[in-house]
Design a protein around this motif. Structure first.
Motif, mmCIF file in Angstrom:
data_model
loop_
_atom_site.group_PDB
_atom_site.id
_atom_site.type_symbol
_atom_site.label_atom_id
_atom_site.label_comp_id
_atom_site.label_asym_id
_atom_site.label_seq_id
_atom_site.Cartn_x
_atom_site.Cartn_y
_atom_site.Cartn_z
ATOM 1 N N LEU A 26 -27.872 51.281 -16.253
ATOM 2 C CA LEU A 26 -27.321 50.719 -17.500
ATOM 3 C C LEU A 26 -25.820 50.967 -17.591
ATOM 4 N N VAL A 27 -25.407 52.174 -17.217
ATOM 5 C CA VAL A 27 -23.974 52.490 -17.259
ATOM 6 C C VAL A 27 -23.214 51.544 -16.327
ATOM 7 N N ARG A 28 -23.754 51.339 -15.110
ATOM 8 C CA ARG A 28 -23.088 50.444 -14.148
ATOM 9 C C ARG A 28 -22.895 49.055 -14.745
ATOM 10 N N ARG A 29 -23.975 48.539 -15.337
ATOM 11 C CA ARG A 29 -23.899 47.182 -15.892
ATOM 12 C C ARG A 29 -22.915 47.105 -17.057
ATOM 13 N N LEU A 30 -22.972 48.090 -17.934
ATOM 14 C CA LEU A 30 -22.122 48.041 -19.128
ATOM 15 C C LEU A 30 -20.643 48.159 -18.760
ATOM 16 N N VAL A 31 -20.326 49.073 -17.832
ATOM 17 C CA VAL A 31 -18.924 49.218 -17.418
ATOM 18 C C VAL A 31 -18.449 47.932 -16.746
ATOM 19 N N ALA A 32 -19.303 47.331 -15.915
ATOM 20 C CA ALA A 32 -18.916 46.083 -15.238
ATOM 21 C C ALA A 32 -18.681 44.955 -16.243
ATOM 22 N N GLU A 33 -19.292 45.059 -17.402
ATOM 23 C CA GLU A 33 -19.077 44.050 -18.452
ATOM 24 C C GLU A 33 -17.850 44.332 -19.308
ATOM 25 N N GLY A 34 -17.245 45.501 -19.116
ATOM 26 C CA GLY A 34 -16.042 45.809 -19.882
ATOM 27 C C GLY A 34 -16.261 46.808 -21.002
ATOM 28 N N TYR A 35 -17.477 47.373 -21.077
ATOM 29 C CA TYR A 35 -17.731 48.390 -22.105
ATOM 30 C C TYR A 35 -17.017 49.699 -21.787
ATOM 31 N N SER A 36 -16.673 50.426 -22.817
ATOM 32 C CA SER A 36 -16.324 51.837 -22.686
ATOM 33 C C SER A 36 -17.609 52.611 -22.874
ATOM 34 N N VAL A 37 -17.965 53.431 -21.879
ATOM 35 C CA VAL A 37 -19.278 54.069 -21.884
ATOM 36 C C VAL A 37 -19.148 55.579 -21.740
ATOM 37 N N ALA A 38 -19.860 56.292 -22.597
ATOM 38 C CA ALA A 38 -19.998 57.744 -22.428
ATOM 39 C C ALA A 38 -21.335 57.985 -21.750
ATOM 40 N N ALA A 39 -21.283 58.646 -20.588
ATOM 41 C CA ALA A 39 -22.486 58.890 -19.789
ATOM 42 C C ALA A 39 -22.821 60.384 -19.856
ATOM 43 N N VAL A 40 -24.045 60.671 -20.329
ATOM 44 C CA VAL A 40 -24.428 62.057 -20.612
ATOM 45 C C VAL A 40 -25.701 62.420 -19.842
ATOM 46 N N ALA A 41 -25.711 63.589 -19.227
ATOM 47 C CA ALA A 41 -26.907 64.131 -18.562
ATOM 48 C C ALA A 41 -26.564 65.554 -18.135
ATOM 49 N N ARG A 42 -27.546 66.256 -17.514
ATOM 50 C CA ARG A 42 -27.253 67.635 -17.082
ATOM 51 C C ARG A 42 -26.445 67.666 -15.792
ATOM 52 N N ARG A 43 -26.780 66.784 -14.823
ATOM 53 C CA ARG A 43 -26.178 66.898 -13.480
ATOM 54 C C ARG A 43 -24.773 66.305 -13.438
ATOM 55 N N ARG A 44 -23.820 67.159 -13.701
ATOM 56 C CA ARG A 44 -22.424 66.738 -13.807
ATOM 57 C C ARG A 44 -21.930 66.069 -12.521
ATOM 58 N N GLU A 45 -22.392 66.614 -11.361
ATOM 59 C CA GLU A 45 -21.865 66.072 -10.096
ATOM 60 C C GLU A 45 -22.307 64.617 -9.918
ATOM 61 N N LEU A 46 -23.513 64.286 -10.352
ATOM 62 C CA LEU A 46 -23.959 62.882 -10.247
ATOM 63 C C LEU A 46 -23.181 61.992 -11.212
ATOM 64 N N LEU A 47 -22.870 62.531 -12.372
ATOM 65 C CA LEU A 47 -22.073 61.752 -13.339
ATOM 66 C C LEU A 47 -20.671 61.500 -12.792
ATOM 67 N N ASP A 48 -20.115 62.529 -12.137
ATOM 68 C CA ASP A 48 -18.779 62.354 -11.542
ATOM 69 C C ASP A 48 -18.822 61.315 -10.418
ATOM 70 N N ASP A 49 -19.889 61.363 -9.592
ATOM 71 C CA ASP A 49 -20.047 60.349 -8.521
ATOM 72 C C ASP A 49 -20.106 58.945 -9.129
ATOM 73 N N LEU A 50 -20.880 58.837 -10.205
ATOM 74 C CA LEU A 50 -21.031 57.531 -10.867
ATOM 75 C C LEU A 50 -19.665 57.033 -11.367
ATOM 76 N N ALA A 51 -18.914 57.943 -11.975
ATOM 77 C CA ALA A 51 -17.596 57.556 -12.499
ATOM 78 C C ALA A 51 -16.676 57.107 -11.361
ATOM 79 N N ARG A 52 -16.747 57.845 -10.234
ATOM 80 C CA ARG A 52 -15.916 57.465 -9.068
ATOM 81 C C ARG A 52 -16.323 56.084 -8.565
#
Ligand SMILES: NC(=O)c1ccc[n+]([C@@H]2O[C@H](COP(=O)([O-])OP(=O)(O)OC[C@H]3O[C@@H](n4cnc5c(N)ncnc54)[C@H](OP(=O)(O)O)[C@@H]3O)[C@@H](O)[C@H]2O)c1
Length: 257
Positions: A26-52
């Motif tokens: 969902l985050v991938r799709r929303l960002v690709a559409e131009g949304y500003s997205v806050a992505a929250v979960a426990r595994r910070r390293e996966l969130l950082d990978d996603l952001a990269r």
């Protein structure tokens, strides 16, 4: 996500349970559409990978991703974190609660600690995040809340009693929220996926009609934009759910579903 919010671009979304599976898709799709997205979960390293991974897509679309490590079982942390993230996003149009756990449960296992962990994440976290969004959306008279529940909540199954219970609780809570918020211009969509190819289903026997997390995310967004109340994902699971709900208890207790 509402009548007065642009469908593409400039939307602001918060996804809880965003480090893998349906939430990450969902985050991938929303960002690709131009949304500003806050992505929250426990595994910070996966969130950082996603952001990269999403940095090029964000540049192209004008979207943005910010990430925050958080354990959804810590409901008391939610009001402050929610306010901080909404502040950083500059407002909020969409909240998706996708966090969930489904531990393996043996046929003779009755482990209260494990059961209460599921309640804390699947129900407690959902209530904490949705309440925070409901308060804001009711005041601003717009916004969409999406809860990723499951077809598993339609009946009490012998395989994982408490997982089913948490999803049934989500269904009732989200319905009540929908009924309460409708008059304030806020919409709540309950999603009941069938089998989705994610970490949660890895190695499980008997999977069928398996869809990718990206396809699930596409269908979730379509349901929310169409202001669906309850949507099986994909829709053919509605038939399965309808049949399963009708099976009398004396038969259902003999079935291995
Ligand atoms: N896959 C299916 O077939 C299926 C079917 C029906 C319903 N669902 C529901 O769909 C939702 C998403 O699951 P998925 O299939 O995408 O599985 P997944 O890849 O395991 O994703 C679960 C997400 O929830 C997050 N999460 C788990 N515990 C958390 C906690 N304590 N605090 C914050 N976040 C937490 C995980 O992040 P961290 O581990 O990094 O915290 C992860 O981002 C779940 O609610 C699940 O019940 C899935």
């Amino acid at each position: 996500m509402t009548a007065n919010t642009p469908v593409r671009g400039a939307g602001r979304a918060l996804v809880v349970g965003a480090s893998s599976g349906i939430g990450a898709a969902l985050v991938r799709r929303l960002v690709a559409e131009g949304y500003s997205v806050a992505a929250v979960a426990r595994r910070r390293e996966l969130l950082d990978d996603l952001a990269r991974d999403l940095s090029d897509a964000a540049t192209l679309s004008g979207g943005r991703i910010l990430v925050r490590a958080h354990d959804a079982a810590r409901a008391h942390e939610v009001p402050e974190l929610f306010a901080a993230l909404v502040g950083e996003l500059g407002g909020l149009d969409l909240l998706v609660y996708a966090a969930g756990i489904m531990p393996k449960v043996g046929p003779a296992e009755y482990d209260t600690e494990k059961d209460l962990d599921q309640l804390a994440v699947n129900v407690g976290g959902c209530i904490a995040w949705c309440n925070a969004a409901a308060r804001l959306f009711q005041t601003q008279r717009s916004g969409t809340i999406v809860g990723i529940s499951s077809i598993a909540g339609d009946r009490g199954r012998k395989g994982n009693p408490v997982y089913c219970t948490t999803k049934a609780a989500m269904n009732t809570y989200l319905e009540a929220l929908r009924n309460r918020l409708a008059e304030h211009g806020v919409h709540v969509t309950t999603i009941k996926p069938g089998f989705v190819d994610t970490d949660m289903t890895k190695g499980l026997p008997g999977l069928f009609w398996l869809i990718s997390a990206d396809r699930a995310a596409e269908l979730v967004l379509r349901a929310a934009r169409g202001r669906a109340n309850v949507r099986y994902v994909p829709r053919r699971w509605w038939l399965v759910g309808s049949v399963i709900r009708c099976i009398p208890s004396f038969l259902f207790k003999k079935m291995n579903v």
